[in-house]
Scaffold this active site. Structure first.
Site, mmCIF file in Angstrom:
data_model
loop_
_atom_site.group_PDB
_atom_site.id
_atom_site.type_symbol
_atom_site.label_atom_id
_atom_site.label_comp_id
_atom_site.label_asym_id
_atom_site.label_seq_id
_atom_site.Cartn_x
_atom_site.Cartn_y
_atom_site.Cartn_z
ATOM 1 N N ALA A 15 43.273 46.458 -25.302
ATOM 2 C CA ALA A 15 43.497 46.605 -23.864
ATOM 3 C C ALA A 15 44.931 47.041 -23.564
ATOM 4 C CB ALA A 15 43.178 45.299 -23.144
ATOM 5 N N GLY A 18 44.936 50.631 -24.283
ATOM 6 C CA GLY A 18 44.075 51.292 -23.303
ATOM 7 C C GLY A 18 44.716 51.396 -21.933
ATOM 8 N N ASP A 19 45.455 50.379 -21.541
ATOM 9 C CA ASP A 19 46.162 50.393 -20.263
ATOM 10 C C ASP A 19 47.147 51.560 -20.217
ATOM 11 O OD1 ASP A 19 47.190 49.233 -17.710
ATOM 12 O OD2 ASP A 19 48.966 48.853 -18.941
ATOM 13 N N ALA A 20 47.920 51.721 -21.284
ATOM 14 C CA ALA A 20 48.910 52.805 -21.337
ATOM 15 C C ALA A 20 48.231 54.176 -21.345
ATOM 16 C CB ALA A 20 49.793 52.640 -22.564
#
Length: 130
Positions: A15, A18-20
């Site tokens: 995550a 994935g956020d970046a």
């Protein structure tokens, strides 16, 4: 990038990446649409990246995800230690973590085409007004 088995990573690590990746995708998309002032970029990016938006995206995408992708989402959603900020609904924040874990997983698994499909579907969903 390709990692031998991204499923061995903790879901919050997926995550985090994935956020970046999702944030970079959104920023690039907004630049392509002509937003160049930082304040405008930030304001418009919030529509895509807030926990509420990501939770709605995930709900929309779930039926189209493979069983393995749904497992990654569940692992991210159920991960301990990602306490929601006071301003966020805990269920929405958990769902957004699941979405981000999926993005990180697809990237590390080297599934560039599938990642592109998911990101495109997410952005299209937001742009249609949910």
């Amino acid at each position: 990038m390709r990692l031998a088995n991204p499923l061995t990573l903790p879901p919050l690590t997926l995550a985090y990446l994935g956020d970046a990746l999702y944030e970079a995708f959104v920023r690039e998309r907004l630049l392509e649409r002509g937003y160049v002032r930082v304040n405008d970029l930030h304001r418009h990016a919030l529509r895509y990246v807030q926990a509420t938006a990501q939770a709605a995206i995930l709900h929309h995408l779930m039926p189209a995800l493979t069983e393995q992708e749904q497992d990654v989402v569940r692992r991210g959603r159920n991960a301990k230690g990602h306490g929601a900020p006071k301003s966020a609904d805990p269920a929405e924040y958990a769902a957004s973590t699941g979405f981000e874990a999926l993005v990180g997983y697809l990237y590390l698994a080297g599934q560039a085409e599938r990642l592109s499909e998911v990101l495109q579907a997410a952005a299209d969903f937001i742009e249609r007004g949910q």
